[in-house]
Design a protein around this motif. Structure first.
Motif, PDB file in Angstrom:
ATOM      1  N   TYR A  98      12.648   8.199  -0.894  1.00 15.76           N
ATOM      2  CA  TYR A  98      11.209   8.033  -0.681  1.00 15.76           C
ATOM      3  C   TYR A  98      10.586   7.260  -1.840  1.00 15.76           C
ATOM      4  CZ  TYR A  98       7.714   9.611   2.724  1.00 15.76           C
ATOM      5  OH  TYR A  98       6.819   9.670   3.762  1.00 15.76           O
ATOM      6  N   SER A  99      11.304   6.229  -2.296  1.00 13.50           N
ATOM      7  CA  SER A  99      10.842   5.464  -3.451  1.00 13.50           C
ATOM      8  C   SER A  99      11.315   4.025  -3.367  1.00 13.50           C
ATOM      9  CB  SER A  99      11.358   6.090  -4.750  1.00 13.50           C
ATOM     10  OG  SER A  99      11.148   5.231  -5.845  1.00 13.50           O
ATOM     11  N   ILE A 100      10.386   3.096  -3.367  1.00  9.18           N
ATOM     12  CA  ILE A 100      10.717   1.677  -3.365  1.00  9.18           C
ATOM     13  C   ILE A 100      11.284   1.260  -4.715  1.00  9.18           C
ATOM     14  CG2 ILE A 100       9.729  -0.646  -3.203  1.00  9.18           C
ATOM     15  CD1 ILE A 100       7.745   0.527  -1.147  1.00  9.18           C
ATOM     16  N   THR A 101      10.714   1.792  -5.787  1.00 11.87           N
ATOM     17  CA  THR A 101      11.189   1.470  -7.132  1.00 11.87           C
ATOM     18  C   THR A 101      12.651   1.851  -7.303  1.00 11.87           C
ATOM     19  OG1 THR A 101       8.983   1.824  -8.044  1.00 11.87           O
ATOM     20  CG2 THR A 101      10.813   1.873  -9.588  1.00 11.87           C
ATOM     21  N   ASN A 102      13.039   3.035  -6.845  1.00 12.98           N
ATOM     22  CA  ASN A 102      14.424   3.489  -6.976  1.00 12.98           C
ATOM     23  C   ASN A 102      15.386   2.547  -6.257  1.00 12.98           C
ATOM     24  OD1 ASN A 102      13.440   5.664  -8.378  1.00 12.98           O
ATOM     25  ND2 ASN A 102      13.679   7.123  -6.702  1.00 12.98           N
ATOM     26  N   GLY A 103      14.981   2.080  -5.077  1.00 17.56           N
ATOM     27  CA  GLY A 103      15.841   1.178  -4.319  1.00 17.56           C
ATOM     28  C   GLY A 103      16.061  -0.144  -5.024  1.00 17.56           C
ATOM     29  N   ASN A 120       0.828  -1.212   0.000  1.00 15.07           N
ATOM     30  CA  ASN A 120       0.000   0.000   0.000  1.00 15.07           C
ATOM     31  C   ASN A 120       0.864   1.265   0.000  1.00 15.07           C
ATOM     32  OD1 ASN A 120       0.900  -0.163   2.642  1.00 15.07           O
ATOM     33  ND2 ASN A 120      -1.112  -0.391   3.550  1.00 15.07           N
ATOM     34  N   ALA A 121       2.078   1.162   0.550  1.00 17.27           N
ATOM     35  CA  ALA A 121       2.988   2.307   0.512  1.00 17.27           C
ATOM     36  C   ALA A 121       3.434   2.584  -0.920  1.00 17.27           C
ATOM     37  CB  ALA A 121       4.204   2.045   1.406  1.00 17.27           C
ATOM     38  N   VAL A 122       3.670   1.525  -1.684  1.00 17.52           N
ATOM     39  CA  VAL A 122       4.037   1.688  -3.090  1.00 17.52           C
ATOM     40  C   VAL A 122       2.918   2.404  -3.842  1.00 17.52           C
ATOM     41  CG1 VAL A 122       4.556   0.493  -5.242  1.00 17.52           C
ATOM     42  CG2 VAL A 122       5.514  -0.353  -3.109  1.00 17.52           C
ATOM     43  N   VAL A 123       1.684   1.950  -3.609  1.00 13.07           N
ATOM     44  CA  VAL A 123       0.529   2.530  -4.290  1.00 13.07           C
ATOM     45  C   VAL A 123       0.329   3.988  -3.886  1.00 13.07           C
ATOM     46  CG1 VAL A 123      -1.980   2.398  -4.595  1.00 13.07           C
ATOM     47  CG2 VAL A 123      -0.617   0.300  -4.520  1.00 13.07           C
ATOM     48  N   ALA A 124       0.427   4.259  -2.584  1.00 18.00           N
ATOM     49  CA  ALA A 124       0.126   5.599  -2.070  1.00 18.00           C
ATOM     50  C   ALA A 124       1.197   6.627  -2.411  1.00 18.00           C
ATOM     51  CB  ALA A 124      -0.075   5.537  -0.558  1.00 18.00           C
ATOM     52  N   PHE A 125       2.461   6.260  -2.231  1.00 20.80           N
ATOM     53  CA  PHE A 125       3.527   7.253  -2.328  1.00 20.80           C
ATOM     54  C   PHE A 125       4.371   7.156  -3.590  1.00 20.80           C
ATOM     55  CE2 PHE A 125       2.783   6.290   2.208  1.00 20.80           C
ATOM     56  CZ  PHE A 125       2.258   7.514   2.582  1.00 20.80           C
ATOM     57  N   GLN A 126       4.202   6.072  -4.339  1.00 18.49           N
ATOM     58  CA  GLN A 126       4.988   5.916  -5.546  1.00 18.49           C
ATOM     59  C   GLN A 126       4.136   5.998  -6.814  1.00 18.49           C
ATOM     60  OE1 GLN A 126       8.258   5.733  -5.632  1.00 18.49           O
ATOM     61  NE2 GLN A 126       8.378   5.568  -7.853  1.00 18.49           N
ATOM     62  N   ILE A 127       2.970   5.354  -6.788  1.00 19.32           N
ATOM     63  CA  ILE A 127       2.150   5.260  -7.997  1.00 19.32           C
ATOM     64  C   ILE A 127       1.126   6.389  -8.097  1.00 19.32           C
ATOM     65  CG2 ILE A 127       0.532   3.808  -9.267  1.00 19.32           C
ATOM     66  CD1 ILE A 127       1.873   1.369  -8.104  1.00 19.32           C
ATOM     67  N   ALA A 128       0.356   6.613  -7.034  1.00 22.26           N
ATOM     68  CA  ALA A 128      -0.724   7.600  -7.077  1.00 22.26           C
ATOM     69  C   ALA A 128      -0.266   9.001  -7.486  1.00 22.26           C
ATOM     70  CB  ALA A 128      -1.435   7.661  -5.724  1.00 22.26           C
ATOM     71  N   PRO A 129       0.903   9.481  -7.031  1.00 24.80           N
ATOM     72  CA  PRO A 129       1.316  10.827  -7.446  1.00 24.80           C
ATOM     73  C   PRO A 129       1.538  10.977  -8.947  1.00 24.80           C
ATOM     74  CG  PRO A 129       2.518  10.151  -5.479  1.00 24.80           C
ATOM     75  CD  PRO A 129       1.804   8.934  -5.989  1.00 24.80           C
ATOM     76  N   LEU A 130       1.620   9.858  -9.674  1.00 23.70           N
ATOM     77  CA  LEU A 130       1.874   9.913 -11.108  1.00 23.70           C
ATOM     78  C   LEU A 130       0.603   9.848 -11.944  1.00 23.70           C
ATOM     79  CD1 LEU A 130       4.912   7.456 -11.306  1.00 23.70           C
ATOM     80  CD2 LEU A 130       4.973   9.948 -11.142  1.00 23.70           C
ATOM     81  N   MET A 131      -0.527   9.530 -11.311  1.00 24.95           N
ATOM     82  CA  MET A 131      -1.768   9.314 -12.064  1.00 24.95           C
ATOM     83  C   MET A 131      -2.963   9.457 -11.130  1.00 24.95           C
ATOM     84  SD  MET A 131      -1.104   5.204 -12.425  1.00 24.95           S
ATOM     85  CE  MET A 131       0.611   5.523 -12.893  1.00 24.95           C
ATOM     86  N   SER A 132      -4.161   9.158 -11.621  1.00 22.85           N
ATOM     87  CA  SER A 132      -5.352   9.204 -10.772  1.00 22.85           C
ATOM     88  C   SER A 132      -5.429   7.946  -9.922  1.00 22.85           C
ATOM     89  CB  SER A 132      -6.614   9.316 -11.641  1.00 22.85           C
ATOM     90  OG  SER A 132      -6.847   8.096 -12.333  1.00 22.85           O
ATOM     91  N   TRP A 133      -6.260   7.987  -8.881  1.00 23.42           N
ATOM     92  CA  TRP A 133      -6.435   6.808  -8.035  1.00 23.42           C
ATOM     93  C   TRP A 133      -6.997   5.637  -8.835  1.00 23.42           C
ATOM     94  CZ3 TRP A 133      -4.093   5.926  -3.748  1.00 23.42           C
ATOM     95  CH2 TRP A 133      -3.768   6.974  -2.872  1.00 23.42           C
ATOM     96  N   ASP A 134      -7.926   5.910  -9.736  1.00 21.19           N
ATOM     97  CA  ASP A 134      -8.501   4.843 -10.562  1.00 21.19           C
ATOM     98  C   ASP A 134      -7.421   4.161 -11.400  1.00 21.19           C
ATOM     99  OD1 ASP A 134     -10.895   5.595  -9.508  1.00 21.19           O
ATOM    100  OD2 ASP A 134     -11.824   6.199 -11.387  1.00 21.19           O
ATOM    101  N   ASP A 135      -6.514   4.958 -11.955  1.00 18.06           N
ATOM    102  CA  ASP A 135      -5.430   4.400 -12.759  1.00 18.06           C
ATOM    103  C   ASP A 135      -4.471   3.586 -11.891  1.00 18.06           C
ATOM    104  OD1 ASP A 135      -6.518   5.738 -14.911  1.00 18.06           O
ATOM    105  OD2 ASP A 135      -5.202   7.479 -14.701  1.00 18.06           O
ATOM    106  N   ALA A 136      -4.178   4.104 -10.694  1.00 23.22           N
ATOM    107  CA  ALA A 136      -3.271   3.409  -9.785  1.00 23.22           C
ATOM    108  C   ALA A 136      -3.833   2.053  -9.370  1.00 23.22           C
ATOM    109  CB  ALA A 136      -3.007   4.272  -8.546  1.00 23.22           C
ATOM    110  N   MET A 137      -5.120   2.029  -9.043  1.00 17.51           N
ATOM    111  CA  MET A 137      -5.734   0.766  -8.647  1.00 17.51           C
ATOM    112  C   MET A 137      -5.854  -0.188  -9.836  1.00 17.51           C
ATOM    113  SD  MET A 137      -5.970   0.914  -5.483  1.00 17.51           S
ATOM    114  CE  MET A 137      -5.864   2.174  -4.196  1.00 17.51           C
ATOM    115  N   GLY A 138      -5.938   0.370 -11.039  1.00 16.55           N
ATOM    116  CA  GLY A 138      -5.928  -0.470 -12.229  1.00 16.55           C
ATOM    117  C   GLY A 138      -4.615  -1.226 -12.367  1.00 16.55           C
ATOM    118  N   LEU A 139      -3.505  -0.577 -12.004  1.00 16.78           N
ATOM    119  CA  LEU A 139      -2.206  -1.257 -12.027  1.00 16.78           C
ATOM    120  C   LEU A 139      -2.156  -2.392 -11.013  1.00 16.78           C
ATOM    121  CD1 LEU A 139       0.489   1.569 -12.451  1.00 16.78           C
ATOM    122  CD2 LEU A 139      -0.649   0.170 -14.170  1.00 16.78           C
ATOM    123  N   VAL A 140      -2.802  -2.198  -9.865  1.00 15.44           N
ATOM    124  CA  VAL A 140      -2.864  -3.263  -8.860  1.00 15.44           C
ATOM    125  C   VAL A 140      -3.629  -4.469  -9.412  1.00 15.44           C
ATOM    126  CG1 VAL A 140      -3.677  -3.897  -6.564  1.00 15.44           C
ATOM    127  CG2 VAL A 140      -2.716  -1.622  -6.948  1.00 15.44           C
TER     128      VAL A 140
END
Length: 483
Positions: free
Chosen positions: A430-435, A107-127
């Motif tokens: 502040y990024s899991i992807t970067n790590g 949920n941290a990935v979704v909230a702080f990594q994915i959502a800032p790049l798109m809408s919530w609907d789009d972020a949950m679509g990736l999930v």
């Protein structure tokens, strides 16, 4: 957690009965009883019920690309619904005492990594896409290929990095740590409290919560995290009623007008399967989905094997019963989490609490899932918890994930350096992807420099190439004139 190959001794239960329920779940066959299963179901619920508080706080505190936030009441409903349904399905279909709910870290990935790049609907679509791809991986048998592609120490480093990231989020959201404004002209990016010192009643609640949580964990008290959240919430309610507190942040601890209420299913079905591709680059979308799969898939494997070993359910070859079915249900849980906007749901290691109370079958899941269903109607109670009362749980979970660091050989630089970069880059950027990207790139580079390129799986080479493009996306876009 027991070693995966170890088959724990099964407790002796009552003699077999003619009950159809007993026969279906193999309760007597596995040396258990209905009483143990019920007790185990309760233990698992009370150990992991904190997710009903933390998931809405983590997701609800973030904003998407357009500044929108998810409603906390609807998040509680969605979180409880998915946990109830998928835990029961795992019990009936997988017959393991393995509960599922929205995964911390995911949920941290979704909230702080994915959502800032798109809408919530789009972020949950990736999930949802992540869950579907996991199901495909299970069905096609690619699970083994992916498992062998990434070295075990690097997997451990990813878990440790996510743990530190989660703990850092807890410190920041509670106000224990704050960012120093650029106007301060200082090289120190963060500081203690808001002014370099700790002040205010909310911080007192957080600090006491951390002390209580670590004390309970040290004494191995079952449900330590939940006990701490409940206790600190009650303390916050008292403080808020007698003291003049300027602000508690997002949630003010005030007793609601009613304890129970009708569930709000407003977030169910709000997802866009391919909308993310229109909001950011394809390579970014691919890497985000990969991050979700990586975080979910390997954590699930370790949890499933560990819980099965603790319950004494592994066969002579150390295999988990109904493994394919169990992993498929776990993948479906990720789909359900995205479709309900509650983030990816996954298997919970806290299920070990139920196993410790005697649970050996999926019947315990019926109890745990039933309790989550009851929580659907207790939203008013669950939404009075301030971040200062819940944040100590994030710090505690960070510690628990940090313990995986023991699986890394720090004397072997070819794995220690990539592991260190993985762990350090996550919280610092502040990024899991970067790590994950930093760790993968360092690993393949060092292997190549040492003349051991052939030891690197081709899947890891391909993924590292994607990460290289990800980190260099700005100059690449300038080179091709797309920016």
């Amino acid at each position: 957690m027991s070693e995966p190959q170890k088959v724990a001794e099964r407790p002796k239960g009552a003699p077999p009965t003619a009950s159809s329920v007993d026969g279906y779940f193999k309760i007597s066959e596995r040396g258990s009883t209905f009483a143990r299963e019920v007790r185990g179901g309760f233990a698992t619920f009370f150990t992991m019920a904190y997710i009903l508080v933390l998931n809405p706080i983590i997701l609800g505190s973030a904003k998407d690309k357009f500044g929108h936030q998810l409603d906390s009441v609807q998040l509680v409903t969605a979180t409880a619904l998915v946990a109830a349904v998928m835990t029961i399905i795992m019990g009936v279909g997988g017959n393991l005492p393995l509960a599922l709910a929205a995964g911390l870290g995911l949920n941290a990935v979704v909230a702080f990594q994915i959502a800032p790049l798109m809408s919530w609907d789009d972020a949950m679509g990736l999930v949802v896409l992540e869950g579907l791809l996991i199901c495909v991986l299970v069905v096609t048998g690619l699970r083994e290929a992916i498992m062998h592609a990434i070295p075990a120490p690097l997997k451990a480093a990813i878990g440790v990095g996510i743990g530190l990231f989660i703990a850092f989020i807890g410190f920041v959201d509670a106000g224990f740590v704050s960012r120093i404004p650029d106007a301060a002209n200082t090289t120190v990016p963060v500081q203690l409290g808001g002014t370099g010192t700790l002040s205010g009643w909310p911080i007192v609640v957080f600090c006491l919560g951390v002390l209580l949580t670590i004390g309970l964990l040290a004494r191995k008290v079952r449900g330590a995290i939940l006990i701490s959240i409940v206790t600190m919430t009650l303390l916050a309610l008292v403080i808020n009623s007698v003291a003049d507190v300027k602000s508690w942040g997002l949630t003010t601890p005030a007793w609601p007008d009613k304890i129970a209420d009708t569930p709000d299913f407003g977030l169910i079905g709000h997802f866009s399967l391919f909308g993310a591709f229109g909001e950011t680059t394809v390579i970014t979308v691919v890497l985000l989905i990969f991050t979700l799969i990586l975080s979910d898939f390997f954590d699930t494997m370790g949890t499933v094997v560990g819980i099965s070993a603790e319950a004494g359910l592994l066969d002579e070859e150390g295999k988990v019963p109904n493994l394919g079915r169990v992993l498929l249900i776990d993948g479906a849980a990720a789909v359900a989490g995205g479709a309900s906007s509650s983030s990816s749901a996954t298997s919970f290691i806290e299920s070990a609490a139920g196993v410790g109370e005697g649970a050996r079958t999926g019947f315990a899941n019926l109890v745990t899932g039933g309790l989550f269903a009851c929580a659907l109607f207790l939203t008013p109670i669950l939404t009075i918890v301030p971040m200062q009362a819940a944040a100590p749980a994030l710090v505690a979970v960070g510690f628990l994930m940090m313990t995986q660091v023991k699986h890394i050989d720090w004397d072997k630089y070819e794995i220690a350096i990539p592991a260190f970069l993985t762990i350090a880059v996550m919280p610092f950027t502040y990024s899991i992807t970067n790590g994950i990207g930093a760790g993968f790139l360092a690993y393949v580079l060092i292997k190549a420099v040492l003349g051991k390129a052939k030891e690197v799986h081709w899947l890891l080479w391909g993924t590292s190439a994607l990460f290289l493009i990800y980190f260099a996306i700005d100059p690449i876009e300038q080179l091709f004139g797309t920016k």
